[in-house]
Design a protein around this motif. Structure first.
Motif, PDB file in Angstrom:
ATOM      1  N   VAL A 110      43.439  55.327  45.266  1.00  0.00           N
ATOM      2  CA  VAL A 110      44.128  54.047  45.217  1.00  0.00           C
ATOM      3  C   VAL A 110      44.713  53.857  43.824  1.00  0.00           C
ATOM      4  CG1 VAL A 110      43.850  51.548  45.414  1.00  0.00           C
ATOM      5  CG2 VAL A 110      42.590  53.050  46.937  1.00  0.00           C
ATOM      6  N   PRO A 111      46.003  53.611  43.722  1.00  0.00           N
ATOM      7  CA  PRO A 111      46.606  53.480  42.393  1.00  0.00           C
ATOM      8  C   PRO A 111      46.104  52.250  41.651  1.00  0.00           C
ATOM      9  CG  PRO A 111      48.239  53.107  44.138  1.00  0.00           C
ATOM     10  CD  PRO A 111      46.948  53.502  44.801  1.00  0.00           C
ATOM     11  N   ALA A 112      46.237  52.293  40.333  1.00  0.00           N
ATOM     12  CA  ALA A 112      45.787  51.188  39.489  1.00  0.00           C
ATOM     13  C   ALA A 112      46.501  49.901  39.850  1.00  0.00           C
ATOM     14  CB  ALA A 112      46.005  51.531  38.021  1.00  0.00           C
ATOM     15  N   GLN A 113      47.723  49.987  40.316  1.00  0.00           N
ATOM     16  CA  GLN A 113      48.488  48.803  40.696  1.00  0.00           C
ATOM     17  C   GLN A 113      47.763  48.017  41.782  1.00  0.00           C
ATOM     18  OE1 GLN A 113      50.962  47.614  39.122  1.00  0.00           O
ATOM     19  NE2 GLN A 113      51.480  45.960  40.491  1.00  0.00           N
ATOM     20  N   SER A 114      47.065  48.726  42.668  1.00  0.00           N
ATOM     21  CA  SER A 114      46.354  48.048  43.739  1.00  0.00           C
ATOM     22  C   SER A 114      45.233  47.169  43.200  1.00  0.00           C
ATOM     23  CB  SER A 114      45.792  49.057  44.731  1.00  0.00           C
ATOM     24  OG  SER A 114      46.829  49.679  45.428  1.00  0.00           O
ATOM     25  N   SER A 115      44.545  47.600  42.154  1.00  0.00           N
ATOM     26  CA  SER A 115      43.481  46.765  41.599  1.00  0.00           C
ATOM     27  C   SER A 115      44.084  45.500  40.995  1.00  0.00           C
ATOM     28  CB  SER A 115      42.657  47.533  40.569  1.00  0.00           C
ATOM     29  OG  SER A 115      43.452  47.886  39.470  1.00  0.00           O
ATOM     30  N   ARG A 116      45.256  45.620  40.396  1.00  0.00           N
ATOM     31  CA  ARG A 116      45.944  44.445  39.865  1.00  0.00           C
ATOM     32  C   ARG A 116      46.366  43.517  41.005  1.00  0.00           C
ATOM     33  NH1 ARG A 116      50.467  45.538  35.599  1.00  0.00           N
ATOM     34  NH2 ARG A 116      48.612  46.091  34.440  1.00  0.00           N
ATOM     35  N   ALA A 117      46.856  44.104  42.085  1.00  0.00           N
ATOM     36  CA  ALA A 117      47.265  43.300  43.247  1.00  0.00           C
ATOM     37  C   ALA A 117      46.057  42.605  43.870  1.00  0.00           C
ATOM     38  CB  ALA A 117      47.979  44.175  44.275  1.00  0.00           C
ATOM     39  N   LEU A 118      44.929  43.311  43.921  1.00  0.00           N
ATOM     40  CA  LEU A 118      43.711  42.690  44.457  1.00  0.00           C
ATOM     41  C   LEU A 118      43.259  41.536  43.575  1.00  0.00           C
ATOM     42  CD1 LEU A 118      41.720  45.859  45.563  1.00  0.00           C
ATOM     43  CD2 LEU A 118      42.787  44.155  47.040  1.00  0.00           C
ATOM     44  N   ALA A 119      43.344  41.711  42.266  1.00  0.00           N
ATOM     45  CA  ALA A 119      42.974  40.641  41.339  1.00  0.00           C
ATOM     46  C   ALA A 119      43.902  39.451  41.517  1.00  0.00           C
ATOM     47  CB  ALA A 119      43.022  41.137  39.894  1.00  0.00           C
ATOM     48  N   ALA A 120      45.194  39.707  41.665  1.00  0.00           N
ATOM     49  CA  ALA A 120      46.162  38.619  41.865  1.00  0.00           C
ATOM     50  C   ALA A 120      45.890  37.882  43.164  1.00  0.00           C
ATOM     51  CB  ALA A 120      47.590  39.167  41.849  1.00  0.00           C
TER      52      ALA A 120
ATOM     53  N   ALA B 100      50.781  31.195  40.881  1.00  0.00           N
ATOM     54  CA  ALA B 100      49.865  32.105  41.576  1.00  0.00           C
ATOM     55  C   ALA B 100      50.652  33.078  42.459  1.00  0.00           C
ATOM     56  CB  ALA B 100      48.858  31.313  42.402  1.00  0.00           C
ATOM     57  N   ASN B 101      51.711  32.583  43.089  1.00  0.00           N
ATOM     58  CA  ASN B 101      52.536  33.460  43.911  1.00  0.00           C
ATOM     59  C   ASN B 101      53.263  34.497  43.049  1.00  0.00           C
ATOM     60  OD1 ASN B 101      51.868  32.312  46.377  1.00  0.00           O
ATOM     61  ND2 ASN B 101      53.495  30.803  46.263  1.00  0.00           N
ATOM     62  N   LEU B 102      53.752  34.082  41.897  1.00  0.00           N
ATOM     63  CA  LEU B 102      54.415  35.030  41.000  1.00  0.00           C
ATOM     64  C   LEU B 102      53.443  36.065  40.447  1.00  0.00           C
ATOM     65  CD1 LEU B 102      56.862  32.664  39.112  1.00  0.00           C
ATOM     66  CD2 LEU B 102      57.476  34.552  40.645  1.00  0.00           C
ATOM     67  N   ALA B 103      52.173  35.694  40.353  1.00  0.00           N
ATOM     68  CA  ALA B 103      51.168  36.641  39.869  1.00  0.00           C
ATOM     69  C   ALA B 103      51.052  37.829  40.822  1.00  0.00           C
ATOM     70  CB  ALA B 103      49.815  35.956  39.727  1.00  0.00           C
ATOM     71  N   LEU B 104      51.305  37.606  42.102  1.00  0.00           N
ATOM     72  CA  LEU B 104      51.268  38.712  43.061  1.00  0.00           C
ATOM     73  C   LEU B 104      52.342  39.743  42.724  1.00  0.00           C
ATOM     74  CD1 LEU B 104      50.694  36.766  46.369  1.00  0.00           C
ATOM     75  CD2 LEU B 104      49.043  38.184  45.149  1.00  0.00           C
ATOM     76  N   ALA B 105      53.418  39.294  42.066  1.00  0.00           N
ATOM     77  CA  ALA B 105      54.486  40.204  41.627  1.00  0.00           C
ATOM     78  C   ALA B 105      54.256  40.659  40.187  1.00  0.00           C
ATOM     79  CB  ALA B 105      55.836  39.526  41.769  1.00  0.00           C
ATOM     80  N   GLY B 106      53.141  40.283  39.581  1.00  0.00           N
ATOM     81  CA  GLY B 106      52.822  40.693  38.229  1.00  0.00           C
ATOM     82  C   GLY B 106      53.556  39.916  37.165  1.00  0.00           C
ATOM     83  N   LYS B 107      53.980  38.705  37.487  1.00  0.00           N
ATOM     84  CA  LYS B 107      54.745  37.881  36.535  1.00  0.00           C
ATOM     85  C   LYS B 107      53.950  36.686  36.071  1.00  0.00           C
ATOM     86  CE  LYS B 107      59.011  39.232  38.704  1.00  0.00           C
ATOM     87  NZ  LYS B 107      60.146  38.854  39.469  1.00  0.00           N
TER      88      LYS B 107
END
Length: 193
Positions: free
Chosen positions: A61-71, A186-193
């Protein structure tokens, strides 16, 4: 005699082939155990092909997924709080802190301001130390400052001075829009912003 000898030799070879085939089959069926009873370290015919799992392993699982899970975790926590506060106080033009509301200078707006500040605090605690939450963090901090200004000006006590009432409008407007802004953050956090 040579034919008899030839027939006998063929039978021996056939018997040896059968024994070899049975040995290979037994090794495959038993999982190719070594002499110690453990799995063989030699690759087998069945292990040569890669296996495909429906569920990816943690390493794949790429690192991006852990960020997406946190978001997603942050969004869920903040959304629960926002929804409860909106149900109780409303938001935007339906908020008691809306600049067009007759409750702007009352304890009702103060309660909505406290709830908004608390929701902002929850967002900040949830995102503490995590990357990818810039919009949510700045929105939450801006709301906490607006609530402090509202309280410092004494806006909830129905100030009589026109300049104080006018000064209350800016922080009250931010508070009224605050729950919607937190949701957007919170919604923008899903996009990493």
């Amino acid at each position: 005699m040579s034919k008899l000898f030839e027939a006998e030799a063929n039978m021996k070879w056939d018997a040896l082939r059968a024994v070899a085939a049975l040995g290979v089959a037994a090794a495959i069926i038993t999982g190719c155990r070594n002499s110690n009873g453990g799995p063989s370290t030699q690759p087998s015919a069945t292990s040569a092909a890669p296996t495909i799992s429906a569920t990816p392993s943690r390493e794949s699982v790429p690192a991006q997924s852990s960020r997406a899970l946190a978001a997603e975790k942050v969004k869920s926590a903040v959304e629960l709080r926002i929804s409860a506060d909106e149900k109780e106080f409303g938001s935007g033009v339906n908020s008691p802190c809306s600049t067009s509301s007759s409750e702007l200078f009352t304890a009702k707006c103060r309660a909505a301001a406290d709830a908004t500040s608390s929701a902002a605090g929850l967002a900040l605690r949830e995102i503490d130390g995590r990357a990818g939450f810039a919009t949510l963090a700045s929105t939450a901090r801006r709301l906490q400052v607006a609530v402090q200004q509202y309280e410092q000006l004494g806006c909830a006590t129905g100030p009589a001075a026109a300049d104080t009432r006018h000064a209350c409008l800016a922080p009250a407007a931010l508070i009224a829009q605050g729950l919607d802004d937190l949701r957007d953050g919170a919604n923008l956090a899903l996009a990493g912003k």
